[in-house]
Scaffold this active site. Structure first.
Site, PDB file in Angstrom:
ATOM      1  N   HIS A  66      44.577  35.778  44.255  1.00 37.48           N
ATOM      2  CA  HIS A  66      44.943  35.958  42.844  1.00 37.48           C
ATOM      3  C   HIS A  66      45.625  37.293  42.617  1.00 37.48           C
ATOM      4  CE1 HIS A  66      41.725  38.741  41.352  1.00 37.48           C
ATOM      5  NE2 HIS A  66      40.959  38.156  42.252  1.00 37.48           N
ATOM      6  N   ASP A 183      41.473  44.299  44.476  1.00 38.05           N
ATOM      7  CA  ASP A 183      41.011  42.963  44.113  1.00 38.05           C
ATOM      8  C   ASP A 183      42.035  42.383  43.146  1.00 38.05           C
ATOM      9  OD1 ASP A 183      39.620  40.707  43.203  1.00 38.05           O
ATOM     10  OD2 ASP A 183      38.241  41.868  41.962  1.00 38.05           O
ATOM     11  N   GLU A 217      42.294  34.217  37.706  1.00 33.12           N
ATOM     12  CA  GLU A 217      41.009  34.249  38.404  1.00 33.12           C
ATOM     13  C   GLU A 217      40.005  35.164  37.722  1.00 33.12           C
ATOM     14  OE1 GLU A 217      37.871  35.413  41.207  1.00 33.12           O
ATOM     15  OE2 GLU A 217      39.331  36.713  40.192  1.00 33.12           O
ATOM     16  N   GLU A 218      40.452  36.305  37.210  1.00 33.93           N
ATOM     17  CA  GLU A 218      39.524  37.276  36.626  1.00 33.93           C
ATOM     18  C   GLU A 218      38.825  36.755  35.366  1.00 33.93           C
ATOM     19  OE1 GLU A 218      38.402  39.732  38.010  1.00 33.93           O
ATOM     20  OE2 GLU A 218      39.877  40.576  39.392  1.00 33.93           O
ATOM     21  N   ASP A 238      39.840  36.546  48.929  1.00 31.41           N
ATOM     22  CA  ASP A 238      39.535  37.469  47.832  1.00 31.41           C
ATOM     23  C   ASP A 238      38.773  38.644  48.423  1.00 31.41           C
ATOM     24  OD1 ASP A 238      39.205  38.554  45.264  1.00 31.41           O
ATOM     25  OD2 ASP A 238      38.800  36.597  44.371  1.00 31.41           O
ATOM     26  N   HIS A 318      35.851  46.408  40.982  1.00 32.60           N
ATOM     27  CA  HIS A 318      36.107  46.459  39.540  1.00 32.60           C
ATOM     28  C   HIS A 318      36.028  47.881  38.993  1.00 32.60           C
ATOM     29  CE1 HIS A 318      35.612  41.952  38.329  1.00 32.60           C
ATOM     30  NE2 HIS A 318      36.415  42.135  39.374  1.00 32.60           N
TER      31      HIS A 318
END
Length: 345
Positions: A66, A183, A217-218, A238, A318
């Site tokens: 992603h 990410d 995706e998030e 991922d 994150h």
């Protein structure tokens, strides 16, 4: 291979792409891969598919990464001209405190700023260190002369404008790459690099394979649609999550056995382990307790596939993330070994 992959990671992380505003990065991937002879196709949600014909077209594979990232939106313009923000994706306000950011206005104009606590100055606010980092207390200080809501509105800023965070991508002499949005732009770079190499080598894949660059995706529904009925295996590439009780590290590929959605397919997981052992690829098996992927989204949507999840080990997910070229290489090697392997049992 790793040097080119690291270059791609740097290029990708420096293209703003918070979930909901991903057209620029999708266009970059589309145009880059088109120069290698591919015909990438956009879907209605804005994702990008590259189809590669293999020897077996009756049984197919689907592999995703992603390209959407964490970000924010303008929630409100405050009376003093600063901005209240609303988060896009699953992260905490404290992870962006002090970060430079860019507001992307409806007209296309961009305006920079800094995300700060309202009570930042220790010379003024007694609770500068203890006040909760939340939507009420954090704001964007704009790099413009504005002292009122009206003056900020004249800049072209309005509710709903996307806010991207400065990635600050840095490659160290010791082989680390630290940046926001590793990410999942590490994985996107790995898939792009594979396709670039494949275009030159033309060593036919055993199965027709779809490479999907997902863009939602998030927020939970990245790669859950447009999966051809012939697809029997679905691999999400991922990030591997690091922390207490985790085995994942920055020097191997992480093979996820379970996340918040439940266990991944045992046969496919065992296949990854066998490939790593046969090809001397360093790996770790791990559980990601608070995690979901394109593959888990596909399963919730009802896809009848074997689903798997692998990725480079990334520290401080994150937030301000980091990995090492060792992990990028291990993940790249497992992706390549898998795509040229026979189907799992």
């Amino acid at each position: 291979m790793t040097d080119k992959t690291m270059t791609l990671i740097t290029e990708l992380t420096n293209i703003p792409s918070p979930t909901g505003q991903t057209r620029e990065v999708i266009t970059f991937i589309h145009d880059t891969l088109s120069t290698y002879g591919y015909q990438p196709a956009r879907d209605n949600k804005g994702g990008l598919t590259v189809a590669v014909q293999g020897k077996n077209n009756q049984q197919q594979r689907y592999i995703t990464a992603h390209i959407d990232t964490l970000g924010a939106m303008v929630r409100a313009i405050k009376p003093d001209g600063r901005l209240k923000i609303d988060l896009v994706g699953g992260f905490r306000f404290n992870s962006i405190e002090g970060e430079y950011c860019t507001i992307h206005t409806q007209s296309g104009k961009t305006i920079t700023g800094t995300i700060l606590m309202h009570q930042t100055s220790v010379h003024v606010y007694k609770d500068a260190g203890t006040a909760e980092r939340n939507q009420e207390n954090m704001e964007v200080r704009l790099d413009e002369k504005t002292f009122s809501k009206e003056e900020t509105e004249k800049l072209g800023i309005q509710v709903g404008d996307f806010i991207s965070f400065e990635p600050r991508t840095c490659l160290t002499d010791s082989g680390f790459i630290k940046s926001r949005h590793l990410d999942d732009k590490v994985s996107a770079a790995i898939l792009m690099r594979f396709l670039m190499t494949y275009a030159k080598d033309q060593t036919e894949l055993p199965y027709t394979t779809y490479f999907y660059f997902s863009n939602n995706e998030e927020i939970g529904y990245g790669g859950n649609a447009n999966i051809p009925k012939e697809v029997v295996e679905y691999l999400a590439v991922d990030m591997g999550a690091m922390g207490d009780d985790q085995q994942t590290d920055e020097h191997s590929v992480s093979i996820c056995v379970k996340d918040a959605s439940g266990p991944y397919h045992l046969g496919l997981r065992n296949h990854f382990v066998q490939l790593c052992e046969q090809n001397h690829i360093p790996y770790q098996l791990d559980i990601y307790p608070y995690y979901g992927s394109d593959a888990s989204a596909a399963m919730r949507a009802g896809a009848d596939v074997k689903h798997g999840l692998i990725g480079a080990g990334i520290d401080a997910s994150h937030a301000f993330e980091r990995t090492h070229t060792d992990s990028v290489k291990a993940t790249s090697n497992l992706v390549t070994a898998y795509l040229y392997s026979q189907l799992s049992i």
